[in-house]
Design a protein around this motif. Structure first.
Motif, PDB file in Angstrom:
ATOM      1  N   ILE A  97     -11.172  -4.616  -1.633  1.00 23.23           N
ATOM      2  CA  ILE A  97     -11.570  -4.370  -3.079  1.00 23.23           C
ATOM      3  C   ILE A  97     -12.379  -3.155  -3.453  1.00 23.23           C
ATOM      4  CG2 ILE A  97     -12.512  -5.545  -4.859  1.00 23.23           C
ATOM      5  CD1 ILE A  97      -9.195  -6.922  -4.595  1.00 23.23           C
ATOM      6  N   LEU A  98     -13.001  -2.649  -2.607  1.00 25.46           N
ATOM      7  CA  LEU A  98     -14.006  -2.411  -2.423  1.00 25.46           C
ATOM      8  C   LEU A  98     -14.356  -0.974  -2.650  1.00 25.46           C
ATOM      9  CD1 LEU A  98     -17.076  -4.948  -2.998  1.00 25.46           C
ATOM     10  CD2 LEU A  98     -16.168  -3.833  -4.712  1.00 25.46           C
ATOM     11  N   TRP A 149      -7.560 -13.626  -0.809  1.00 23.11           N
ATOM     12  CA  TRP A 149      -8.203 -13.953  -1.127  1.00 23.11           C
ATOM     13  C   TRP A 149      -8.423 -12.287  -2.108  1.00 23.11           C
ATOM     14  CZ3 TRP A 149     -10.739 -16.905  -3.433  1.00 23.11           C
ATOM     15  CH2 TRP A 149     -11.188 -17.988  -3.572  1.00 23.11           C
ATOM     16  N   ALA A 150      -7.976 -10.364  -1.560  1.00 26.12           N
ATOM     17  CA  ALA A 150      -7.933 -10.136  -1.866  1.00 26.12           C
ATOM     18  C   ALA A 150      -6.918  -9.332  -3.211  1.00 26.12           C
ATOM     19  CB  ALA A 150      -7.773  -8.925  -0.751  1.00 26.12           C
ATOM     20  N   VAL A 151      -6.016 -10.037  -2.747  1.00 30.07           N
ATOM     21  CA  VAL A 151      -4.452  -9.981  -3.897  1.00 30.07           C
ATOM     22  C   VAL A 151      -5.369 -11.072  -4.947  1.00 30.07           C
ATOM     23  CG1 VAL A 151      -2.573 -10.451  -3.853  1.00 30.07           C
ATOM     24  CG2 VAL A 151      -2.967  -9.594  -2.181  1.00 30.07           C
ATOM     25  N   LEU A 152      -5.644 -11.904  -4.358  1.00 25.90           N
ATOM     26  CA  LEU A 152      -6.311 -12.902  -6.769  1.00 25.90           C
ATOM     27  C   LEU A 152      -6.787 -12.408  -6.752  1.00 25.90           C
ATOM     28  CD1 LEU A 152      -5.950 -15.036  -7.505  1.00 25.90           C
ATOM     29  CD2 LEU A 152      -8.162 -16.111  -6.049  1.00 25.90           C
ATOM     30  N   ARG A 153      -8.337 -10.979  -6.638  1.00 24.06           N
ATOM     31  CA  ARG A 153      -8.867 -10.442  -6.746  1.00 24.06           C
ATOM     32  C   ARG A 153      -8.415  -8.983  -7.562  1.00 24.06           C
ATOM     33  NH1 ARG A 153     -13.836 -10.549  -2.531  1.00 24.06           N
ATOM     34  NH2 ARG A 153     -14.322 -12.989  -2.875  1.00 24.06           N
ATOM     35  N   ALA A 154      -8.020  -8.298  -7.165  1.00 24.19           N
ATOM     36  CA  ALA A 154      -6.716  -7.494  -7.624  1.00 24.19           C
ATOM     37  C   ALA A 154      -6.229  -7.450  -9.111  1.00 24.19           C
ATOM     38  CB  ALA A 154      -6.378  -7.028  -6.220  1.00 24.19           C
ATOM     39  N   LEU A 155      -5.295  -8.797  -8.023  1.00 28.14           N
ATOM     40  CA  LEU A 155      -4.726  -9.228 -10.110  1.00 28.14           C
ATOM     41  C   LEU A 155      -5.403 -10.046 -10.917  1.00 28.14           C
ATOM     42  CD1 LEU A 155      -1.838 -11.585  -8.063  1.00 28.14           C
ATOM     43  CD2 LEU A 155      -1.665  -9.152  -8.140  1.00 28.14           C
ATOM     44  N   GLY A 184      -8.284  -1.538 -14.502  1.00 25.64           N
ATOM     45  CA  GLY A 184      -7.098  -1.663 -14.283  1.00 25.64           C
ATOM     46  C   GLY A 184      -6.902  -0.398 -12.394  1.00 25.64           C
ATOM     47  N   PRO A 185      -7.903   0.783 -13.660  1.00 32.42           N
ATOM     48  CA  PRO A 185      -7.498   1.561 -12.098  1.00 32.42           C
ATOM     49  C   PRO A 185      -7.649   0.949 -10.739  1.00 32.42           C
ATOM     50  CG  PRO A 185      -7.920   2.129 -13.952  1.00 32.42           C
ATOM     51  CD  PRO A 185      -8.256   1.625 -14.259  1.00 32.42           C
ATOM     52  N   PRO A 186      -8.703   1.071 -10.844  1.00 34.09           N
ATOM     53  CA  PRO A 186      -9.673  -0.016  -8.900  1.00 34.09           C
ATOM     54  C   PRO A 186      -8.689  -1.362  -8.505  1.00 34.09           C
ATOM     55  CG  PRO A 186     -11.289   0.537 -10.448  1.00 34.09           C
ATOM     56  CD  PRO A 186     -10.010   0.716 -11.501  1.00 34.09           C
ATOM     57  N   ALA A 187      -7.958  -2.007  -9.668  1.00 35.15           N
ATOM     58  CA  ALA A 187      -7.249  -2.855  -9.185  1.00 35.15           C
ATOM     59  C   ALA A 187      -5.832  -2.853  -8.398  1.00 35.15           C
ATOM     60  CB  ALA A 187      -6.446  -4.267 -10.248  1.00 35.15           C
ATOM     61  N   ALA A 229      -7.038  -1.305  -4.887  1.00 37.01           N
ATOM     62  CA  ALA A 229      -6.063  -2.305  -4.472  1.00 37.01           C
ATOM     63  C   ALA A 229      -5.518  -2.555  -4.037  1.00 37.01           C
ATOM     64  CB  ALA A 229      -7.148  -3.107  -4.738  1.00 37.01           C
ATOM     65  N   LEU A 230      -4.378  -2.757  -4.425  1.00 39.52           N
ATOM     66  CA  LEU A 230      -3.035  -3.556  -4.053  1.00 39.52           C
ATOM     67  C   LEU A 230      -2.249  -2.688  -3.083  1.00 39.52           C
ATOM     68  CD1 LEU A 230      -2.560  -5.242  -7.222  1.00 39.52           C
ATOM     69  CD2 LEU A 230      -2.795  -6.134  -5.764  1.00 39.52           C
ATOM     70  N   ARG A 231      -2.616  -1.050  -3.375  1.00 46.00           N
ATOM     71  CA  ARG A 231      -2.576   0.019  -2.934  1.00 46.00           C
ATOM     72  C   ARG A 231      -2.273   0.243  -1.361  1.00 46.00           C
ATOM     73  NH1 ARG A 231      -2.744   2.680  -7.791  1.00 46.00           N
ATOM     74  NH2 ARG A 231      -4.028   4.066  -6.506  1.00 46.00           N
ATOM     75  N   ARG A 232      -3.892  -0.826  -1.207  1.00 49.20           N
ATOM     76  CA  ARG A 232      -4.527  -0.378   0.154  1.00 49.20           C
ATOM     77  C   ARG A 232      -3.581  -1.887   0.493  1.00 49.20           C
ATOM     78  NH1 ARG A 232      -8.694   1.727  -2.489  1.00 49.20           N
ATOM     79  NH2 ARG A 232      -9.314  -0.504  -3.136  1.00 49.20           N
TER      80      ARG A 232
END
Length: 94
Positions: free
Chosen positions: A22-23, A51-57, A78-81, A84-87
């Protein structure tokens, strides 16, 4: 600097490890996870990914609400989320 994720979530290191996707910028999550002590096992990393998917969504929803002018929305989320999903998708084979 030192990043201490120890107080983000009580007890489960997967919640702390999720923050890497995420970060941190592209390519840094693997280095972060390799340096994390004690080393995380495969199950912990799978939970961390969840957890990362949940936070990104959640970030996507909050960002979209901001774009649409809804109360509590933050368009800058939106853009950082999305990043994160791309990563997470780029490292899904691991």
């Amino acid at each position: 600097g030192v990043i201490d994720f120890g107080d983000l979530f009580a007890g489960d290191p997967a919640c702390d490890l999720a923050a890497a996707w995420i970060l941190l910028p592209d390519g840094a999550a693997d280095r972060f996870h390799a340096a994390y002590r004690p080393s995380a096992d495969a199950a912990t990393l799978h939970r961390a990914r969840g957890w990362a998917v949940l936070r990104a969504l959640s970030g996507l929803l909050i960002g979209e609400a901001g774009v649409r002018g809804r109360r509590g929305g933050k368009p800058t989320w939106g853009p950082p989320a999305h990043a994160a999903l791309r990563r997470l998708i780029a490292t899904a084979h691991r």
